[in-house]
Design an enzyme around this catalytic site. Structure first.
Site, PDB file in Angstrom:
ATOM      1  N   ASP A 132       0.817  -1.219   0.000  1.00  0.00           N
ATOM      2  CA  ASP A 132       0.000   0.000   0.000  1.00  0.00           C
ATOM      3  C   ASP A 132       0.851   1.270   0.000  1.00  0.00           C
ATOM      4  OD1 ASP A 132      -2.004  -1.845   0.257  1.00  0.00           O
ATOM      5  OD2 ASP A 132      -2.338  -1.494   2.394  1.00  0.00           O
ATOM      6  N   ARG A 172     -17.238   0.379 -23.951  1.00  0.00           N
ATOM      7  CA  ARG A 172     -17.714   0.151 -22.578  1.00  0.00           C
ATOM      8  C   ARG A 172     -17.031   1.055 -21.561  1.00  0.00           C
ATOM      9  NH1 ARG A 172     -17.731  -6.461 -22.701  1.00  0.00           N
ATOM     10  NH2 ARG A 172     -19.905  -6.674 -23.305  1.00  0.00           N
ATOM     11  N   ARG A 202      -6.111  -0.347   0.780  1.00  0.00           N
ATOM     12  CA  ARG A 202      -6.776  -0.062   2.049  1.00  0.00           C
ATOM     13  C   ARG A 202      -7.216   1.395   2.131  1.00  0.00           C
ATOM     14  NH1 ARG A 202      -3.688  -3.123   6.738  1.00  0.00           N
ATOM     15  NH2 ARG A 202      -2.361  -1.329   6.401  1.00  0.00           N
ATOM     16  N   GLN A 231      -2.296  -8.635  -7.267  1.00  0.00           N
ATOM     17  CA  GLN A 231      -1.367  -7.513  -7.034  1.00  0.00           C
ATOM     18  C   GLN A 231      -0.269  -7.849  -6.036  1.00  0.00           C
ATOM     19  OE1 GLN A 231      -4.111  -3.717  -6.573  1.00  0.00           O
ATOM     20  NE2 GLN A 231      -5.219  -5.619  -6.366  1.00  0.00           N
ATOM     21  N   ARG A 232      -0.513  -8.834  -5.188  1.00  0.00           N
ATOM     22  CA  ARG A 232       0.456  -9.157  -4.128  1.00  0.00           C
ATOM     23  C   ARG A 232       1.306 -10.365  -4.460  1.00  0.00           C
ATOM     24  NH1 ARG A 232      -2.636  -8.802   1.258  1.00  0.00           N
ATOM     25  NH2 ARG A 232      -1.926 -10.943   1.495  1.00  0.00           N
TER      26      ARG A 232
HETATM   27  O1  F6P Z   1      -2.241  -4.070   3.366  1.00  0.00           O
HETATM   28  C1  F6P Z   1      -2.014  -4.837   2.240  1.00  0.00           C
HETATM   29  C2  F6P Z   1      -3.301  -5.355   1.676  1.00  0.00           C
HETATM   30  O2  F6P Z   1      -3.013  -6.053   0.491  1.00  0.00           O
HETATM   31  C3  F6P Z   1      -4.375  -4.293   1.430  1.00  0.00           C
HETATM   32  O3  F6P Z   1      -4.128  -3.562   0.266  1.00  0.00           O
HETATM   33  C4  F6P Z   1      -5.627  -5.135   1.423  1.00  0.00           C
HETATM   34  O4  F6P Z   1      -6.760  -4.426   1.817  1.00  0.00           O
HETATM   35  C5  F6P Z   1      -5.325  -6.190   2.447  1.00  0.00           C
HETATM   36  O5  F6P Z   1      -3.917  -6.272   2.573  1.00  0.00           O
HETATM   37  C6  F6P Z   1      -5.876  -7.558   2.121  1.00  0.00           C
HETATM   38  O6  F6P Z   1      -5.598  -8.402   3.162  1.00  0.00           O
HETATM   39  P1  F6P Z   1      -5.890  -9.973   3.148  1.00  0.00           P
HETATM   40  O7  F6P Z   1      -4.732 -10.621   2.440  1.00  0.00           O
HETATM   41  O8  F6P Z   1      -5.958 -10.331   4.579  1.00  0.00           O
HETATM   42  O9  F6P Z   1      -7.157 -10.178   2.403  1.00  0.00           O
END
Ligand code: F6P
Length: 359
Positions: free
Chosen positions: A141, A176, A185, A283-284
């Site tokens: 974030d 569209r 977050r 994204q992660r």
């Molecule tokens: O804080 C990192 C984050 O990826 C946020 O962007 C997101 O809201 C949250 O964690 C999601 O968390 P979880 O993996 O617990 O769903």
């Protein structure tokens, strides 16, 4: 003299670059300080279960480009508020003394805690109880004020930008409105950066509440100017003026679904079909981009140096192009939000991007 033993743990959500931090910290700890390194699994939870693995140079070979964390992680397991059941009720118990006892039993002389605000707060409290602790900030974030950037952020931005690019071509083909919901977050950094990088027409962020009328008006203005489609990037924590965030689960405060709400709010008032994409944990996951590998590597080395120099209670941070250290207690809870009057937002506005606020 016996070698000093240090521990490394990752807490909170995973993030691209965690393995690069672990690798750099282990290599520096072994090569420059002759420390023995233990990897504590599942964050602070591992200190309650004594879940630890030896981290030699061989054990970390090949992890640099890998996403996730070799040490695993969890959002739960805060030893100060450990979840338990009593008489059929969920309660929280303080198991911090047990945690400290296990650290001593494992013969650990110092810990590198890699994590977000939750992990940093626990690290500070354990430090106050006498545990030699240093920290590395982690969050996609990018919302920690103590550091200019956190590793993982630009990887998340790259993934989100690719999604905007891909949605662009399908939006164009079908005339569209495509709405992409991204993470972040309470901070709109991922939405702002990926929206700018991908050329979004409307960017909605938590720091600038929107009205559906302003979004509709922006789309109609573009229609009049000859545009045939629209790209909206919305941060998961965005909300309408006077409204509230969209939650997947209100109790655990899991955000999600704002893109569908925006679609509902504007659908009857525009001529375009709307499609929604929620990007989520894509994204992660996966491999960190080069920038994040380098930042993570610099953080990992600097954290091992802090332990080596016995500078406990400190967290590594990026200021300009320098890696510096700051007190963990000064870093926790100081969040960094998008400045609605800042240069990034002004740049976007000059390019015609709407933030749904009518300006
Ligand atoms: O804080 C990192 C984050 O990826 C946020 O962007 C997101 O809201 C949250 O964690 C999601 O968390 P979880 O993996 O617990 O769903």
């Amino acid at each position: 003299m016996a070698r000093k033993r240090i521990g490394i743990l990752t807490g909170g959500g995973d993030c691209p670059g965690l393995n690069a931090v672990i690798r750099a910290a282990v290599r520096t700890a072994i090569r420059d300080y002759d420390f023995e390194v233990l990897g504590i699994q599942f964050g602070f939870e591992g200190l309650l279960t004594s879940s630890a693995i030896p981290l030699s140079v061989e054990a970390i070979r090949g992890i640099l480009p890998k996403g996730g964390t070799l040490l695993r992680t969890t959002n739960r397991g805060n030893p100060f508020e450990y979840p338990a059941m009593k008489d059929g009720e969920r309660i929280c118990v303080d198991r911090s003394a047990e945690c400290v006892e296990n650290i001593h039993k494992l013969g650990i002389d110092g810990i590198i805690a890699i994590g977000g605000d939750g992990t940093l707060k626990i690290a500070q409290r354990l430090c106050d109880m006498g545990i030699p602790m240093v920290a590395v900030p982690k969050t996609i974030d990018n919302d920690l004020a103590a550091t200019d950037y956190t590793f993982g952020f630009f990887t998340a931005v790259s993934v989100a930008t690719e999604a905007v690019d891909r949605l662009h071509t399908t939006a164009e083909s079908h005339d569209r409105v495509m709405i992409l919901e991204v993470m972040g977050r309470d901070a709109g950094w991922i939405a702002l950066y990926s929206g700018l990088a991908g050329g979004a027409d409307i960017i909605l962020i938590p720091e600038i509440p929107y009205t559906p009328e302003n979004i509709i008006s922006s789309i109609r203005t573009r229609d009049r100017e000859g545009a045939t489609f629209d790209l909206i990037v919305v941060a998961e924590g965005s909300k309408a003026v006077g409204g509230e965030e969209a939650y997947l689960d209100r109790r655990s405060k899991r955000l999600g679904g704002i893109a569908y709400r925006v679609a509902d709010q504007i659908a009857q008032h525009i001529k375009h079909e709307i499609r929604v994409t929620v990007l989520g944990h894509i994204q992660r996951g996966g491999s960190p981009i080069a920038y994040d590998r380098i930042l993570a590597t610099r953080f990992g080395k600097a954290a091992a140096d802090l332990l080596g120099r016995r500078e406990f209670g400190k967290m590594v941070a990026l200021r300009g192009d320098e890696i510096v250290s700051v007190a963990i207690k000064d870093a926790v809870s100081k969040m960094k939000y998008v400045d609605p009057q800042g240069q990034m937002v002004q740049t976007a506005r000059s390019l015609g991007v709407s933030f749904g606020d009518g300006l």
